[in-house]
Motif scaffolding. Sequence first.
Motif, PDB file in Angstrom:
ATOM      1  N   ALA A  62      41.237  43.563  49.790  1.00  0.00           N
ATOM      2  CA  ALA A  62      42.318  44.508  50.089  1.00  0.00           C
ATOM      3  C   ALA A  62      43.200  44.038  51.244  1.00  0.00           C
ATOM      4  O   ALA A  62      43.735  44.840  51.995  1.00  0.00           O
ATOM      5  CB  ALA A  62      41.766  45.904  50.349  1.00  0.00           C
ATOM      6  N   SER A  64      46.453  41.256  52.603  1.00  0.00           N
ATOM      7  CA  SER A  64      47.806  40.961  52.124  1.00  0.00           C
ATOM      8  C   SER A  64      48.211  39.553  52.538  1.00  0.00           C
ATOM      9  O   SER A  64      47.449  38.821  53.181  1.00  0.00           O
ATOM     10  CB  SER A  64      48.804  41.976  52.674  1.00  0.00           C
ATOM     11  OG  SER A  64      49.009  41.777  54.055  1.00  0.00           O
ATOM     12  N   TYR A 121      47.957  43.506  43.964  1.00  0.00           N
ATOM     13  CA  TYR A 121      46.635  43.946  43.530  1.00  0.00           C
ATOM     14  C   TYR A 121      45.672  43.906  44.717  1.00  0.00           C
ATOM     15  O   TYR A 121      45.839  43.121  45.644  1.00  0.00           O
ATOM     16  CB  TYR A 121      46.139  43.089  42.371  1.00  0.00           C
ATOM     17  CG  TYR A 121      46.891  43.391  41.098  1.00  0.00           C
ATOM     18  CD1 TYR A 121      46.606  44.549  40.375  1.00  0.00           C
ATOM     19  CD2 TYR A 121      47.893  42.553  40.643  1.00  0.00           C
ATOM     20  CE1 TYR A 121      47.309  44.860  39.221  1.00  0.00           C
ATOM     21  CE2 TYR A 121      48.599  42.852  39.487  1.00  0.00           C
ATOM     22  CZ  TYR A 121      48.305  44.007  38.780  1.00  0.00           C
ATOM     23  OH  TYR A 121      49.012  44.315  37.648  1.00  0.00           O
ATOM     24  N   ASP A 122      44.642  44.752  44.672  1.00  0.00           N
ATOM     25  CA  ASP A 122      43.776  44.951  45.838  1.00  0.00           C
ATOM     26  C   ASP A 122      42.611  43.963  45.950  1.00  0.00           C
ATOM     27  O   ASP A 122      41.792  44.082  46.855  1.00  0.00           O
ATOM     28  CB  ASP A 122      43.264  46.382  45.891  1.00  0.00           C
ATOM     29  CG  ASP A 122      42.239  46.704  44.813  1.00  0.00           C
ATOM     30  OD1 ASP A 122      41.944  45.836  43.962  1.00  0.00           O
ATOM     31  OD2 ASP A 122      41.732  47.846  44.825  1.00  0.00           O
ATOM     32  N   SER A 124      40.211  43.473  43.662  1.00  0.00           N
ATOM     33  CA  SER A 124      39.028  43.897  42.913  1.00  0.00           C
ATOM     34  C   SER A 124      39.066  43.466  41.444  1.00  0.00           C
ATOM     35  O   SER A 124      38.075  43.634  40.740  1.00  0.00           O
ATOM     36  CB  SER A 124      38.873  45.420  42.996  1.00  0.00           C
ATOM     37  OG  SER A 124      39.950  46.066  42.339  1.00  0.00           O
ATOM     38  N   LYS A 128      43.751  47.820  40.158  1.00  0.00           N
ATOM     39  CA  LYS A 128      44.172  48.684  41.263  1.00  0.00           C
ATOM     40  C   LYS A 128      45.158  47.938  42.159  1.00  0.00           C
ATOM     41  O   LYS A 128      44.963  46.768  42.470  1.00  0.00           O
ATOM     42  CB  LYS A 128      42.967  49.142  42.078  1.00  0.00           C
ATOM     43  CG  LYS A 128      42.069  50.095  41.324  1.00  0.00           C
ATOM     44  CD  LYS A 128      40.946  50.584  42.207  1.00  0.00           C
ATOM     45  CE  LYS A 128      40.044  51.527  41.419  1.00  0.00           C
ATOM     46  NZ  LYS A 128      38.878  51.921  42.221  1.00  0.00           N
ATOM     47  N   THR A 129      46.182  48.654  42.583  1.00  0.00           N
ATOM     48  CA  THR A 129      47.193  48.067  43.460  1.00  0.00           C
ATOM     49  C   THR A 129      47.179  48.755  44.815  1.00  0.00           C
ATOM     50  O   THR A 129      46.576  49.816  44.986  1.00  0.00           O
ATOM     51  CB  THR A 129      48.600  48.189  42.843  1.00  0.00           C
ATOM     52  OG1 THR A 129      48.891  49.575  42.626  1.00  0.00           O
ATOM     53  CG2 THR A 129      48.712  47.413  41.538  1.00  0.00           C
ATOM     54  N   GLN A 130      47.874  48.131  45.741  1.00  0.00           N
ATOM     55  CA  GLN A 130      48.008  48.669  47.098  1.00  0.00           C
ATOM     56  C   GLN A 130      49.354  48.222  47.638  1.00  0.00           C
ATOM     57  O   GLN A 130      49.919  47.215  47.188  1.00  0.00           O
ATOM     58  CB  GLN A 130      46.893  48.136  47.991  1.00  0.00           C
ATOM     59  CG  GLN A 130      46.990  46.634  48.203  1.00  0.00           C
ATOM     60  CD  GLN A 130      45.886  46.083  49.068  1.00  0.00           C
ATOM     61  OE1 GLN A 130      44.862  46.710  49.258  1.00  0.00           O
ATOM     62  NE2 GLN A 130      46.085  44.893  49.594  1.00  0.00           N
TER      63      GLN A 130
END
Length: 163
Positions: A62, A64, A121-122, A124, A128-130
Motif C-alpha cells: 500500500a 506509492s 493499485y494497493d 494486494s 483494490k485501488t488507493q
Amino acid sequence: MPKKILVSACLVGFNVRYNASNKKVTNATLQRWQQEGRVVVCCPELAAGFSTPRPPAEIAAAASGADVLAQQAKVIDAAGNDVTAPYLLGAQLALDTARLHDCRFALLSDRSPSCGSQIIYDGSFNGKTQPGHGVTAELLRQNGVEVFSEHQIDELIARVESA
C-alpha cells in the motif's frame, strides 16, 4: 513555440499495457495536438525493457511512487519478482524524454505502478485501488512536470491553453 505534452503510449492506442491492450483516449484536442506534433509518446515500462504482455505489477504494501523513489517500497509483479529497478529506469527514461522535448505537462494512464497520477493499485493484486502516484508520475512531478490522468483531460487542456 507550442507546448509539448508527454503522453502514455497506451492512451494513444498502442497495445503496450501488461496484457497487450491499450486505453485509447478519444478527444478532439488530443488528436489535434498529435497532428501538430505536440504529443510525445512514451511507455516507461517498454523503455525499461519489459515485454508485452508481461505479468501485472503493483507497488507493494500500500505504498506509492514516492516511497519507491525513496527506496522505502518495491514494485513487485504477480509472480512475486522484485521489478523495482526497471520501474525506476523507466521513470528516469520518461523524465529524460520529457526534458529532451521540453514537456511541461504529461497525460498518464491512471492505476499503473508507473503512470498512475491519482489512483494506483494497493499491492494486494486483488483489484483494490488507493489514492497515490506511480513511480514515473511521481518522478515527473518532483521535477516540475504537471501530471494529469486520462480522467483529467479537460483540466489538462485548460492548463496547456493557459500556459
